[in-house]
Design a protein around this motif. Structure first.
Motif, PDB file in Angstrom:
ATOM      1  N   GLY A 104       2.277  -8.593 -13.619  1.00 52.26           N
ATOM      2  CA  GLY A 104       2.194  -8.301 -15.048  1.00 52.26           C
ATOM      3  C   GLY A 104       1.558  -6.952 -15.334  1.00 52.26           C
ATOM      4  O   GLY A 104       0.847  -6.792 -16.337  1.00 52.26           O
ATOM      5  N   LYS A 105       1.806  -5.978 -14.462  1.00 50.37           N
ATOM      6  CA  LYS A 105       1.227  -4.635 -14.655  1.00 50.37           C
ATOM      7  C   LYS A 105       2.336  -3.637 -14.970  1.00 50.37           C
ATOM      8  O   LYS A 105       3.517  -3.887 -14.702  1.00 50.37           O
ATOM      9  CB  LYS A 105       0.496  -4.186 -13.379  1.00 50.37           C
ATOM     10  N   GLU A 106       1.955  -2.484 -15.490  1.00 54.77           N
ATOM     11  CA  GLU A 106       2.951  -1.456 -15.815  1.00 54.77           C
ATOM     12  C   GLU A 106       3.630  -0.913 -14.559  1.00 54.77           C
ATOM     13  O   GLU A 106       4.820  -0.612 -14.568  1.00 54.77           O
ATOM     14  CB  GLU A 106       2.277  -0.262 -16.515  1.00 54.77           C
ATOM     15  N   SER A 107       2.852  -0.762 -13.495  1.00 60.34           N
ATOM     16  CA  SER A 107       3.363  -0.088 -12.297  1.00 60.34           C
ATOM     17  C   SER A 107       2.776  -0.697 -11.032  1.00 60.34           C
ATOM     18  O   SER A 107       1.814  -1.467 -11.093  1.00 60.34           O
ATOM     19  CB  SER A 107       2.965   1.394 -12.301  1.00 60.34           C
ATOM     20  N   ALA A 108       3.380  -0.307  -9.913  1.00 55.71           N
ATOM     21  CA  ALA A 108       2.822  -0.664  -8.600  1.00 55.71           C
ATOM     22  C   ALA A 108       3.065   0.513  -7.670  1.00 55.71           C
ATOM     23  O   ALA A 108       3.926   1.367  -7.938  1.00 55.71           O
ATOM     24  CB  ALA A 108       3.476  -1.931  -8.059  1.00 55.71           C
ATOM     25  N   LEU A 109       2.303   0.539  -6.581  1.00 59.42           N
ATOM     26  CA  LEU A 109       2.449   1.610  -5.597  1.00 59.42           C
ATOM     27  C   LEU A 109       2.361   0.973  -4.212  1.00 59.42           C
ATOM     28  O   LEU A 109       1.417   0.233  -3.925  1.00 59.42           O
ATOM     29  CB  LEU A 109       1.320   2.627  -5.790  1.00 59.42           C
ATOM     30  N   VAL A 110       3.353   1.270  -3.374  1.00 60.09           N
ATOM     31  CA  VAL A 110       3.436   0.644  -2.045  1.00 60.09           C
ATOM     32  C   VAL A 110       2.849   1.563  -0.985  1.00 60.09           C
ATOM     33  O   VAL A 110       3.051   2.782  -1.022  1.00 60.09           O
ATOM     34  CB  VAL A 110       4.915   0.298  -1.734  1.00 60.09           C
ATOM     35  N   PHE A 111       2.126   0.987  -0.039  1.00 61.42           N
ATOM     36  CA  PHE A 111       1.533   1.700   1.093  1.00 61.42           C
ATOM     37  C   PHE A 111       2.061   1.082   2.388  1.00 61.42           C
ATOM     38  O   PHE A 111       2.686   0.023   2.365  1.00 61.42           O
ATOM     39  CB  PHE A 111       0.007   1.568   1.075  1.00 61.42           C
ATOM     40  N   THR A 112       1.724   1.728   3.509  1.00 59.55           N
ATOM     41  CA  THR A 112       2.234   1.222   4.787  1.00 59.55           C
ATOM     42  C   THR A 112       1.534  -0.055   5.252  1.00 59.55           C
ATOM     43  O   THR A 112       2.035  -0.736   6.139  1.00 59.55           O
ATOM     44  CB  THR A 112       2.118   2.299   5.878  1.00 59.55           C
ATOM     45  N   SER A 113       0.377  -0.372   4.686  1.00 56.41           N
ATOM     46  CA  SER A 113      -0.266  -1.651   5.001  1.00 56.41           C
ATOM     47  C   SER A 113      -1.265  -1.983   3.905  1.00 56.41           C
ATOM     48  O   SER A 113      -1.637  -1.113   3.104  1.00 56.41           O
ATOM     49  CB  SER A 113      -0.987  -1.593   6.363  1.00 56.41           C
ATOM     50  N   GLY A 114      -1.723  -3.227   3.903  1.00 59.25           N
ATOM     51  CA  GLY A 114      -2.782  -3.613   2.982  1.00 59.25           C
ATOM     52  C   GLY A 114      -4.059  -2.848   3.292  1.00 59.25           C
ATOM     53  O   GLY A 114      -4.794  -2.454   2.380  1.00 59.25           O
ATOM     54  N   TYR A 115      -4.318  -2.651   4.560  1.00 62.52           N
ATOM     55  CA  TYR A 115      -5.512  -1.902   4.972  1.00 62.52           C
ATOM     56  C   TYR A 115      -5.512  -0.516   4.326  1.00 62.52           C
ATOM     57  O   TYR A 115      -6.496  -0.091   3.714  1.00 62.52           O
ATOM     58  CB  TYR A 115      -5.541  -1.779   6.502  1.00 62.52           C
ATOM     59  N   ILE A 116      -4.366   0.162   4.459  1.00 62.84           N
ATOM     60  CA  ILE A 116      -4.282   1.522   3.916  1.00 62.84           C
ATOM     61  C   ILE A 116      -4.364   1.500   2.386  1.00 62.84           C
ATOM     62  O   ILE A 116      -4.937   2.403   1.774  1.00 62.84           O
ATOM     63  CB  ILE A 116      -2.967   2.202   4.380  1.00 62.84           C
ATOM     64  N   SER A 117      -3.805   0.477   1.755  1.00 66.32           N
ATOM     65  CA  SER A 117      -3.863   0.448   0.289  1.00 66.32           C
ATOM     66  C   SER A 117      -5.303   0.328  -0.190  1.00 66.32           C
ATOM     67  O   SER A 117      -5.710   1.006  -1.141  1.00 66.32           O
ATOM     68  CB  SER A 117      -2.981  -0.676  -0.273  1.00 66.32           C
ATOM     69  N   ASN A 118      -6.109  -0.505   0.460  1.00 67.74           N
ATOM     70  CA  ASN A 118      -7.527  -0.618   0.094  1.00 67.74           C
ATOM     71  C   ASN A 118      -8.273   0.675   0.386  1.00 67.74           C
ATOM     72  O   ASN A 118      -9.036   1.179  -0.434  1.00 67.74           O
ATOM     73  CB  ASN A 118      -8.189  -1.756   0.892  1.00 67.74           C
ATOM     74  N   TRP A 119      -8.076   1.173   1.591  1.00 70.04           N
ATOM     75  CA  TRP A 119      -8.805   2.363   2.028  1.00 70.04           C
ATOM     76  C   TRP A 119      -8.461   3.555   1.132  1.00 70.04           C
ATOM     77  O   TRP A 119      -9.359   4.267   0.640  1.00 70.04           O
ATOM     78  CB  TRP A 119      -8.428   2.651   3.497  1.00 70.04           C
ATOM     79  N   ALA A 120      -7.181   3.766   0.889  1.00 69.52           N
ATOM     80  CA  ALA A 120      -6.753   4.952   0.141  1.00 69.52           C
ATOM     81  C   ALA A 120      -7.130   4.839  -1.340  1.00 69.52           C
ATOM     82  O   ALA A 120      -7.579   5.817  -1.953  1.00 69.52           O
ATOM     83  CB  ALA A 120      -5.248   5.138   0.287  1.00 69.52           C
ATOM     84  N   THR A 121      -6.976   3.660  -1.921  1.00 72.03           N
ATOM     85  CA  THR A 121      -7.229   3.531  -3.359  1.00 72.03           C
ATOM     86  C   THR A 121      -8.727   3.619  -3.658  1.00 72.03           C
ATOM     87  O   THR A 121      -9.152   4.407  -4.506  1.00 72.03           O
ATOM     88  CB  THR A 121      -6.658   2.201  -3.893  1.00 72.03           C
ATOM     89  N   LEU A 122      -9.525   2.828  -2.942  1.00 70.33           N
ATOM     90  CA  LEU A 122     -10.968   2.876  -3.204  1.00 70.33           C
ATOM     91  C   LEU A 122     -11.532   4.245  -2.822  1.00 70.33           C
ATOM     92  O   LEU A 122     -12.379   4.800  -3.529  1.00 70.33           O
ATOM     93  CB  LEU A 122     -11.686   1.748  -2.443  1.00 70.33           C
ATOM     94  N   GLY A 123     -11.042   4.787  -1.718  1.00 71.38           N
ATOM     95  CA  GLY A 123     -11.515   6.101  -1.278  1.00 71.38           C
ATOM     96  C   GLY A 123     -11.217   7.181  -2.310  1.00 71.38           C
ATOM     97  O   GLY A 123     -12.070   8.017  -2.631  1.00 71.38           O
ATOM     98  N   THR A 124     -10.027   7.149  -2.858  1.00 71.70           N
ATOM     99  CA  THR A 124      -9.625   8.186  -3.810  1.00 71.70           C
ATOM    100  C   THR A 124     -10.367   8.028  -5.143  1.00 71.70           C
ATOM    101  O   THR A 124     -10.844   9.013  -5.721  1.00 71.70           O
ATOM    102  CB  THR A 124      -8.099   8.132  -4.024  1.00 71.70           C
TER     103      THR A 124
END
Ligand SMILES: *Cc1c(COP(=O)(O)O)cnc(C)c1O
Length: 404
Positions: A104-124
């Motif tokens: 139910g969100k406007e958008s989504a963004l796919v990463f190569t793994s869940g690990y990378i999605s957490n690391w990259a999003t929180l890091g950024t």
């Protein structure tokens, strides 16, 4: 420096502490999961897998396999580049639409793994938002911890699922500082569930963003498999929902779902998103099929919960202590590292039952356990064989029984 000697002595100390990891050499067979062939020095053996995070068996679902075949036949093997440089295929675009809709969100963004999605999003977020303070649950996954560390922003660790501690820490922080609360819905090792609504209430009170890792819930909870936040009608209260395509969806990859501006911001600034080759189109196609199937089909979720309930009652009947939690993760509590490893070894060698022991440092000492994840594909006979094996070894180890 003698590098080889260094590597060996570090490994020796892992062996001495009983923490050296041995991987089971498995070969899964489409159509017969949770059965798999285990390759051993004595030759191949058939085993039943009890510790897979392919929680619903979607890794072999005909719709998923067909979509992956079609994609590889249609457009070949790899994506051929980063998302920016020719790596974005139509499958990625459709997958992101499917995920935005799921949460139910406007958008989504796919990463190569869940690990990378957490690391990259929180890091950024932590690097780019001036003065951001991240309030992180003490039991958050390594990928969130590493992301927050990489951000080098201020971080405050709050006691696991403890609202009083979280509020005390929010109240003690600079009221003008931007804040983000990072937590999970279902925690992997204890299978307990965060008080999402109350955390969102605190976030509102203190003006914080919320970041929820639903890795152990997507596909499995909520009317369309949107996770615990969907089940509880809370998806709109979370700033960012993060998930994996590799566990209940049975494929591979990770993602965030959030506002269009936030997803665009991460897309535009996160090194872990920008500078890596996109997921192969086959994986994106398989994930789309899996998500679509689970949005429409309650069958797997109902059967999954039924299997969990049945396992718990069989364990109770034998007095085998397991952690009572509201999720699909059934931790059988051994409480002794050597016995935990021994039971796991004998289950594998003598009963053809594969369940990995969970020892320190993954869990605290004296809480060593067998983490059982029943799937919709485990039969009544499978459940009985598992509990029977554990029952016999429990006696041989002279472990205490729970009082019924
Ligand atoms: C497994 C896991 C991840 C990482 O997801 P992958 O897709 O396997 O990289 C993130 N968070 C939690 C809580 C996990 O258990």
């Amino acid at each position: 420096m003698d590098f080889e000697a260094f590597f060996k002595s570090e490994l020796d100390s892992l062996h001495q502490e009983g923490r050296y990891r041995v991987f089971a050499d498995l070969e899964r067979h489409r159509g017969s999961f949770p059965r798999a062939t285990r390759h051993t020095p004595e030759g191949p053996k058939e085993v039943t897998v009890w510790c897979s995070n392919d929680y619903l068996g979607m890794g072999q679902h005909p719709a998923v396999i067909a979509a992956m075949h079609e994609a590889i036949d249609h457009c070949g093997a790899g994506a051929g580049g980063t998302r920016n440089i020719s790596g974005t295929t139509h499958y990625h675009v459709l997958l992101e639409q499917e995920l935005a809709d799921l949460h139910g969100k406007e958008s989504a963004l796919v990463f190569t793994s869940g690990y990378i999605s957490n690391w990259a999003t929180l890091g950024t977020l932590g690097q780019k938002i001036p003065g951001l303070i991240i309030f992180s649950d003490a039991l958050n996954h390594a990928s969130m911890i590493e992301g927050i560390r990489y951000a080098k922003c201020d971080r405050v660790i709050w006691k696991h699922n403890d609202l009083n501690d979280l509020e005390a820490k929010l109240a003690a922080a600079d009221p003008n500082a931007p804040k983000l609360i990072a937590f999970e819905s279902v925690y992997s090792m204890d299978g307990d569930i965060a008080p999402i609504k109350e955390i969102c209430d605190l976030a509102d009170k203190y003006g914080a963003m919320t970041y929820l890792d639903e890795v152990h819930a997507v596909g499995m909870y909520g009317p369309r498999g949107g996770g615990i936040a969907e089940r509880e009608g809370l998806m709109d209260r979370l700033t960012i929902i993060e998930g994996t395509l590799g566990k209940a969806f049975g494929v591979m990859g990770g993602y965030i779902a959030a506002s269009t501006a936030l997803c665009d911001f991460i897309r535009s600034f996160a090194s872990g998103f920008i500078f890596t080759t996109a997921l192969p189109p086959t994986l994106a196609a398989g994930a789309i099929a899996s998500i679509r199937h689970l949005k429409a089909s309650p069958f797997e979720r109902v059967r999954h919960q039924d299997r969990v309930k049945k396992l718990r009652s069989l364990l109770d009947a034998r007095g085998i202590p397991h952690m009572h939690n509201p999720s699909h993760i059934v931790p059988i509590m051994v409480g002794d590292a050597a016995k935990c490893k021994w039971i796991s070894d004998i289950l594998l060698d003598s009963f053809d039952i594969y369940v990995q022991p969970i020892n320190y440092p993954t869990v605290p000492r004296k809480t060593e356990r067998l983490r059982i994840t029943p799937t919709p594909l485990h039969s009544d006979g499978d459940l009985e064989r598992l509990v029977d094996g554990v029952h016999q070894l429990w006696s041989r180890c002279a472990l205490a029984r729970a009082v019924a």
